[in-house]
Design an enzyme around this catalytic site. Sequence first.
Site, PDB file in Angstrom:
ATOM      1  N   LYS A  80      33.736   5.599  39.230  1.00  0.00           N
ATOM      2  CA  LYS A  80      34.933   5.026  38.619  1.00  0.00           C
ATOM      3  C   LYS A  80      35.358   5.958  37.488  1.00  0.00           C
ATOM      4  O   LYS A  80      34.530   6.613  36.866  1.00  0.00           O
ATOM      5  CB  LYS A  80      34.589   3.644  38.049  1.00  0.00           C
ATOM      6  CG  LYS A  80      35.776   2.750  37.838  1.00  0.00           C
ATOM      7  CD  LYS A  80      36.105   1.932  39.057  1.00  0.00           C
ATOM      8  CE  LYS A  80      37.315   1.042  38.815  1.00  0.00           C
ATOM      9  NZ  LYS A  80      37.602   0.164  39.938  1.00  0.00           N
ATOM     10  N   GLY A 180      45.696 -16.721  38.650  1.00  0.00           N
ATOM     11  CA  GLY A 180      46.298 -15.379  38.685  1.00  0.00           C
ATOM     12  C   GLY A 180      47.075 -15.157  39.966  1.00  0.00           C
ATOM     13  O   GLY A 180      46.506 -15.160  41.067  1.00  0.00           O
ATOM     14  N   GLY A 182      48.990 -12.418  40.795  1.00  0.00           N
ATOM     15  CA  GLY A 182      49.450 -11.026  40.822  1.00  0.00           C
ATOM     16  C   GLY A 182      49.454 -10.491  42.238  1.00  0.00           C
ATOM     17  O   GLY A 182      49.637 -11.241  43.197  1.00  0.00           O
ATOM     18  N   VAL A 184      47.108  -9.529  44.319  1.00  0.00           N
ATOM     19  CA  VAL A 184      46.166 -10.145  45.254  1.00  0.00           C
ATOM     20  C   VAL A 184      46.384 -11.655  45.330  1.00  0.00           C
ATOM     21  O   VAL A 184      46.448 -12.234  46.414  1.00  0.00           O
ATOM     22  CB  VAL A 184      44.700  -9.856  44.837  1.00  0.00           C
ATOM     23  CG1 VAL A 184      43.738 -10.493  45.823  1.00  0.00           C
ATOM     24  CG2 VAL A 184      44.453  -8.361  44.770  1.00  0.00           C
TER      25      VAL A 184
HETATM   26  P1  NAD Z   1      47.535  -7.976  38.897  1.00  0.00           P
HETATM   27  O1  NAD Z   1      47.583  -7.369  37.554  1.00  0.00           O
HETATM   28  O2  NAD Z   1      48.619  -7.687  39.884  1.00  0.00           O
HETATM   29  O3  NAD Z   1      47.483  -9.579  38.769  1.00  0.00           O
HETATM   30  C1  NAD Z   1      46.754 -10.258  37.800  1.00  0.00           C
HETATM   31  C2  NAD Z   1      47.518 -11.559  37.513  1.00  0.00           C
HETATM   32  O4  NAD Z   1      46.722 -12.360  36.644  1.00  0.00           O
HETATM   33  C3  NAD Z   1      48.858 -11.333  36.827  1.00  0.00           C
HETATM   34  O5  NAD Z   1      49.873 -12.086  37.487  1.00  0.00           O
HETATM   35  C4  NAD Z   1      48.600 -11.861  35.405  1.00  0.00           C
HETATM   36  O6  NAD Z   1      49.776 -12.400  34.789  1.00  0.00           O
HETATM   37  C5  NAD Z   1      47.563 -12.929  35.664  1.00  0.00           C
HETATM   38  N1  NAD Z   1      46.773 -13.286  34.489  1.00  0.00           N
HETATM   39  C6  NAD Z   1      46.336 -12.498  33.484  1.00  0.00           C
HETATM   40  N2  NAD Z   1      45.645 -13.231  32.592  1.00  0.00           N
HETATM   41  C7  NAD Z   1      45.628 -14.504  33.050  1.00  0.00           C
HETATM   42  C8  NAD Z   1      45.066 -15.725  32.586  1.00  0.00           C
HETATM   43  N3  NAD Z   1      44.394 -15.788  31.432  1.00  0.00           N
HETATM   44  N4  NAD Z   1      45.249 -16.847  33.317  1.00  0.00           N
HETATM   45  C9  NAD Z   1      45.951 -16.807  34.473  1.00  0.00           C
HETATM   46  N5  NAD Z   1      46.517 -15.681  34.967  1.00  0.00           N
HETATM   47  C10 NAD Z   1      46.353 -14.545  34.258  1.00  0.00           C
HETATM   48  O7  NAD Z   1      46.096  -7.610  39.496  1.00  0.00           O
HETATM   49  P2  NAD Z   1      45.641  -7.672  41.010  1.00  0.00           P
HETATM   50  O8  NAD Z   1      45.755  -6.335  41.610  1.00  0.00           O
HETATM   51  O9  NAD Z   1      46.241  -8.867  41.670  1.00  0.00           O
HETATM   52  O10 NAD Z   1      44.076  -7.933  40.804  1.00  0.00           O
HETATM   53  C11 NAD Z   1      43.584  -9.218  40.433  1.00  0.00           C
HETATM   54  C12 NAD Z   1      42.079  -9.153  40.254  1.00  0.00           C
HETATM   55  O11 NAD Z   1      41.482  -8.728  41.483  1.00  0.00           O
HETATM   56  C13 NAD Z   1      41.598  -8.150  39.200  1.00  0.00           C
HETATM   57  O12 NAD Z   1      40.441  -8.649  38.591  1.00  0.00           O
HETATM   58  C14 NAD Z   1      41.270  -6.909  40.016  1.00  0.00           C
HETATM   59  O13 NAD Z   1      40.317  -6.102  39.340  1.00  0.00           O
HETATM   60  C15 NAD Z   1      40.707  -7.551  41.259  1.00  0.00           C
HETATM   61  N6  NAD Z   1      40.791  -6.702  42.446  1.00  0.00           N
HETATM   62  C16 NAD Z   1      41.987  -6.250  42.892  1.00  0.00           C
HETATM   63  C17 NAD Z   1      42.071  -5.470  44.035  1.00  0.00           C
HETATM   64  C18 NAD Z   1      43.397  -4.997  44.588  1.00  0.00           C
HETATM   65  O14 NAD Z   1      43.460  -4.579  45.778  1.00  0.00           O
HETATM   66  N7  NAD Z   1      44.481  -5.064  43.828  1.00  0.00           N
HETATM   67  C19 NAD Z   1      40.897  -5.102  44.724  1.00  0.00           C
HETATM   68  C20 NAD Z   1      39.671  -5.576  44.266  1.00  0.00           C
HETATM   69  C21 NAD Z   1      39.630  -6.381  43.116  1.00  0.00           C
END
Ligand code: NAD
Length: 365
Positions: A80, A180, A182, A184
């Site tokens: 990483k 959340g 976002g 995913v």
């Molecule tokens: P993202 O930034 O697109 O979405 C995160 C969402 O969480 C946002 O909508 C944000 O407003 C919301 N959020 C932040 N703080 C919050 C809280 N206190 N309460 C409720 N909602 C809150 O990120 P993502 O790409 O969707 O990833 C989400 C999680 O999954 C992360 O932990 C990331 O590390 C993990 N992850 C993502 C992927 C991927 O393919 N994107 C792969 C493996 C793991």
Amino acid sequence: MGVFKNEAFAGHEQVVFCHDATSGLKAIIAVHSTALGPAAGGCRMWSYASDDEALRDALRLSKGMSYKNAMAGLDLGGGKAVIIGDAKKDKSEALFRAFGRFVEGLSGKYITAEDVGISVSDMEIVARETAHVGGLNTGKAASGDPSPFTARGTYNGIVAAVRHRLARENLKGLRVAVQGLGHVGWHLCEELHAAGAKLIVADINDAVVQKAVATFGASAVSCDEILFYNVDVLAPCALGAVLNEQTIPRIKAPIVAGAANNQLASATDGHLLRLQKILYAPDYVINAGGIINVAGEIGGRYDRASVERKVANIHDVLLDIFKRADHEGRSTSDVADSMAQEKILQAQQLHGNDMQIGKTAKNVA
Ligand code: NAD
């Protein structure tokens, strides 16, 4: 800063501190293990409060990638990178080019991709300096946005957990709380809604919550309440460390299965979940869909059918972990850690590290 004595060091093979005076780049690349292949894992850009905090994050995340890649059955080790800086203010072409040169300097030992704070367009700049990049939109094997694959794998994992814990064959009518919405979380809601689940959602972004209410008929609850709601499945898809001594005793869901990385604040929290009869799907197993998709690109010949098969297999891997945990009276997180460690150790004993890097790096596009 004691690197070797850092509690997160955990047998890392190599840690590179990168500094480029012209662009202002300060970054750390952590290579945890190359036993199974080149160390693959995203690059995060974050305003860390201290260099120590950045180092700890890089070390914890890279070890997590070793375990994630091993459990997903990929020929990849774990690594990483973190760039120390504000993703809203400090980005420049020079900065990402400098980072790309550091990645290139590792000659394929580390393969980078997007993580928090880094977009596909940033990685396209990095790719001008090095071939050791995944998650691109362009190029002969481009795999694009990994989030829908992460969501699909998470959905498959929820189905496995529901089978195991609730003895139910489908999600129809089950209540699932998604924290959340976002990249995913939103795709996961689409899958859950299509399967007939009832959604309870929370996000700090009210606009996306309202969109979920309108699109899926979801019930909106506050960010403070979502973890403790009376539901069948809790799916954390936002932050790390949401499962800790304070939150676990208040969780009512019999299943916790979501995509967020590093959900357990500490290793002992896996035991706490077990004691409370909550079935926990280890995060790095259930959320591997994205890296499986990126790995398809690394080989230089993206094969969607093969990616989909591996993402579907997350269901079976989790069922195996759940059964072993029951049989051995251990927490699911403990069992997953042991299985990942075993796979890495076996590869080290079989091949040694150098051979694996040489073998796979030739395939990098
Ligand atoms: P993202 O930034 O697109 O979405 C995160 C969402 O969480 C946002 O909508 C944000 O407003 C919301 N959020 C932040 N703080 C919050 C809280 N206190 N309460 C409720 N909602 C809150 O990120 P993502 O790409 O969707 O990833 C989400 C999680 O999954 C992360 O932990 C990331 O590390 C993990 N992850 C993502 C992927 C991927 O393919 N994107 C792969 C493996 C793991």
